[in-house]
Design a protein around this motif. Structure first.
Motif, PDB file in Angstrom:
ATOM      1  N   UNK A   1       0.844  -1.198   0.000  1.00  0.00           N
ATOM      2  CA  UNK A   1       0.000   0.000   0.000  1.00  0.00           C
ATOM      3  C   UNK A   1       0.876   1.243   0.000  1.00  0.00           C
ATOM      4  N   UNK A   2       0.319   2.342  -0.513  1.00  0.00           N
ATOM      5  CA  UNK A   2       1.030   3.616  -0.430  1.00  0.00           C
ATOM      6  C   UNK A   2       0.749   4.215   0.943  1.00  0.00           C
ATOM      7  N   UNK A   3       1.796   4.390   1.719  1.00  0.00           N
ATOM      8  CA  UNK A   3       1.604   4.928   3.067  1.00  0.00           C
ATOM      9  C   UNK A   3       1.541   6.450   3.046  1.00  0.00           C
ATOM     10  N   UNK A   4       2.247   7.087   2.138  1.00  0.00           N
ATOM     11  CA  UNK A   4       2.215   8.543   2.031  1.00  0.00           C
ATOM     12  C   UNK A   4       2.868   8.959   0.724  1.00  0.00           C
ATOM     13  N   UNK A   5       2.403  10.113   0.192  1.00  0.00           N
ATOM     14  CA  UNK A   5       3.015  10.666  -1.020  1.00  0.00           C
ATOM     15  C   UNK A   5       3.241  12.152  -0.815  1.00  0.00           C
ATOM     16  N   UNK A   6       4.350  12.655  -1.289  1.00  0.00           N
ATOM     17  CA  UNK A   6       4.589  14.094  -1.257  1.00  0.00           C
ATOM     18  C   UNK A   6       6.046  14.369  -1.543  1.00  0.00           C
ATOM     19  N   UNK A   7       6.406  15.657  -1.638  1.00  0.00           N
ATOM     20  CA  UNK A   7       7.827  15.949  -1.755  1.00  0.00           C
ATOM     21  C   UNK A   7       8.456  15.581  -0.425  1.00  0.00           C
ATOM     22  N   UNK A   8       9.723  15.383  -0.450  1.00  0.00           N
ATOM     23  CA  UNK A   8      10.434  15.027   0.752  1.00  0.00           C
ATOM     24  C   UNK A   8      10.144  16.055   1.856  1.00  0.00           C
ATOM     25  N   UNK A   9      10.155  17.321   1.489  1.00  0.00           N
ATOM     26  CA  UNK A   9       9.911  18.373   2.480  1.00  0.00           C
ATOM     27  C   UNK A   9       8.486  18.288   3.020  1.00  0.00           C
ATOM     28  N   UNK A  10       7.529  18.068   2.133  1.00  0.00           N
ATOM     29  CA  UNK A  10       6.131  17.946   2.574  1.00  0.00           C
ATOM     30  C   UNK A  10       5.967  16.807   3.568  1.00  0.00           C
TER      31      UNK A  10
END
Lengths: 257, 334
Positions: free
Chosen positions: B212-221
């Motif tokens: 599953x995808x646990x989280x998505x975003x830029x590294x900073x986000x």
């Protein structure tokens, strides 16, 4: 690229690979048949004294059969190479480049076929040195080698089915000794009439028997239609069945990975 | 149009292994998208489905608008892929690999030779071009593999753990390569199990865990949203209680030599307010330091476990062999 172009390119790859590994690719298929032929011709030659034996030169009796045997000791390299391609991921690379599975399989089959030709030539020469006659001349020799490559493709198909079903590069090795019983349960060593009854029954079901009988018709003679037609029919049937199964096993193998 | 669109992708292998359990994300054109997870998280399964090598159990995936399940041939023309293990034929030279790939991709003989020479040059393999791959180092193998992926001048590039098993030098070379691709505007889907790699190279990162995808975003986000910042202050022992009171409910732990560590949720943005509260409470602060959130904290927070930070110790070959012998999907990770 057309499937035919792919086939040519892949076959070229296999041949180049064989040239870089000549002992395994070309010398190995010769060793066992050569040993069998020389040993048998020099030790068991007096079986020709048995009543009902059609020739008095055992080398002449054995050589065509042994040439057919090279197909059975020589194949397998291609099937193993195919499994190595699967394991290394090279097959995935080929799939990404849209290589058609039949082109891939056929390129390997044809390589196995090419490998047995030098073995056949060497054994033919040894047979001639041992005093065999080629009563059916050039036509017989051409037919003999045509049957040899057809039989190599058909018998090699067994290796492909096992290799692709198990996806284990060593598994085809387990098939190698199969030529031993097939050899004894056929007309390779003695004519059918000299085999025990139960062996005759098995020999009638053994595809190798038909190759042996046809190979003798093509060399010692007489060259008649029936044995040749039977051998071709048996080999083609085996080729179609094994390649159909290989293709199915291939599709399962690549999808399960 | 997104370069890659994935919607509710699942993959259940025969035998019950559930490699993907509903994965949704999209990758924009020109983006380097990091797909971060441990071994077995589902990274390679995702790549194999996106590259048409494996059929999904359910869900859809499109690459530059082409459905990978229904238009595999169209998809294969627009992407290049370097899969987990450098897929080479040990008995073929570097040049032969590239020429064969170019021929299969439809180039004529002279054009293939030209393209191969070009790639050998730009991937630093010119000197080794006519040696067989069996003698290549790990870094050279990887470079040749990526070069093969580039034969068609792909618009989208999949790199599945391109640095796993490489020495630091080889890793640096691959990083440089990916930076070049990024600067040239290529879309890159990069899977990795190394946090630093995702942090350094990717625009956005998807953390994948248990299919599953646990989280998505830029590294900073991700760090701002899911990480924690540690503020260290040095105060007199008498002021400790004031600090605790001032920053509650944030957690305070004593460190050595009179330092206190205040753990604050989120990124550095929260720091001024925390320091303000401490100073405002009348504590005499004579030392201050800040540890910003790391992607590692984020990863641990999301997955509950540490990620492997080095490639040592695991013999991938053996793992594969064991998987095969017990009838699990033997392929490349999961």
């Amino acid at each position: 690229m057309s499937p035919f172009g792919q086939l040519r390119l892949l076959l070229f790859r296999n041949l180049r690979e064989g040239a870089r590994n000549p002992v395994l690719a070309y010398a190995l298929p010769i060793i066992i048949p050569l040993a069998v032929l020389v040993l048998v011709a020099k030790t068991l030659y007096r079986v020709t004294d048995l009543p009902g034996f059609p020739t008095d030169n055992y080398a002449e009796w054995m050589t065509p059969a042994i040439i057919m045997l090279t197909a059975m000791t020589g194949v397998g390299y291609a099937a193993t190479s195919l499994v190595i391609d699967i394991q290394s991921g090279f097959l995935d690379r080929l799939r990404l480049l849209d290589v058609r599975p039949p082109a891939l399989l056929l390129s390997r089959v044809l390589f196995d076929v090419v490998r047995v030709v030098p073995a056949g030539v060497v054994l033919l020469i040894v047979g001639l040195l041992l005093g065999m006659d080629l009563n059916e001349g050039v036509l017989g020799i051409v037919l003999l080698f045509a049957l040899l490559v057809l039989w190599a493709a058909a018998y090699g198909g067994l290796y492909f089915v096992v290799a692709l079903t198990t996806k284990n590069a060593q598994a085809p090795l387990a098939l190698a000794p199969l030529f031993l019983p097939l050899q004894f349960l056929s007309t390779q060593f003695v004519p059918r009439v000299l085999l025990p009854g139960w062996v005759q029954t098995i020999a009638d079901w053994n595809p190798f028997t038909y190759m042996v009988d046809a190979s003798r018709a093509m060399t010692t003679g007489p060259l008649t239609f029936a044995p040749v037609a039977k051998a071709v029919a048996v080999a083609v049937a085996m080729l179609v069945v094994t390649q159909t199964l290989s293709l199915r096993a291939y599709n399962r193998a690549v999808q399960g990975a | 149009m997104s370069a890659i669109e994935v919607d509710e992708l699942t993959k259940h292998f025969v035998g019950g292994v559930r490699a993907l359990e509903g994965v949704t994300f999209s990758v924009e054109e020109g983006e380097v998208f990091g797909y971060l997870g441990r071994n077995g998280a589902g990274k390679s399964t995702t790549v194999r489905i996106l590259t048409t090598l494996l059929r999904a159990t359910s869900g859809t995936a499109r690459v530059l608008g082409h459905d990978v399940a229904t238009e595999p041939a169209a998809v294969r023309k627009v992407f290049g892929a370097a899969l987990q293990e450098a897929a080479l034929d040990e008995l073929m030279t570097g040049r032969e690999h590239l020429e064969m790939a170019a021929r299969l991709a439809g180039l004529g003989k002279p054009a293939s030779a030209e393209r191969a020479a070009e790639l050998l040059e730009s991937f630093g393999l010119k000197a080794a071009a006519d040696r067989i791959a069996a003698g290549y180092s790990g870094g050279m193998r990887r470079r040749l593999d990526v070069a093969m992926a580039m034969v068609r001048r792909p618009e989208v590039l999949f790199l599945d753990e391109p640095t796993t098993g490489l020495d630091p030098q080889g890793r640096r070379a691959v990083w440089e390569l990916i930076r070049d691709l990024r600067d040239a505007g290529s879309t890159v889907f990069l899977t990795t199990q190394y946090l630093a790699e995702a942090d350094e190279l990717s625009g956005r990162v998807a953390v994948v865990h248990d299919g599953r995808i646990a989280a998505i975003g830029t590294s900073q986000e991700l760090k701002d949203r899911l990480g924690t910042t540690t503020v260290r202050v040095r105060v007199a022992p008498a002021d400790e209680a004031r600090v605790r009171e001032a920053v509650a409910p944030d957690v305070v732990a004593p460190a050595e030599d009179g330092w206190l560590e205040v753990t604050v949720a989120g990124g550095e943005a929260a720091v001024p307010a925390v320091v303000g509260r401490i100073v405002g409470a009348g504590a005499a602060v004579d030392g201050l330091s800040i540890r910003p959130p790391s992607l590692e904290d984020v990863f641990v927070g999301l997955t509950g476990t540490q990620i492997e930070t080095s490639a040592g110790g695991v013999d991938v070959g053996n793992v594969t062999a064991v998987r095969r012998s017990v009838g699990l999907p033997s392929g490349h990770g999961r």
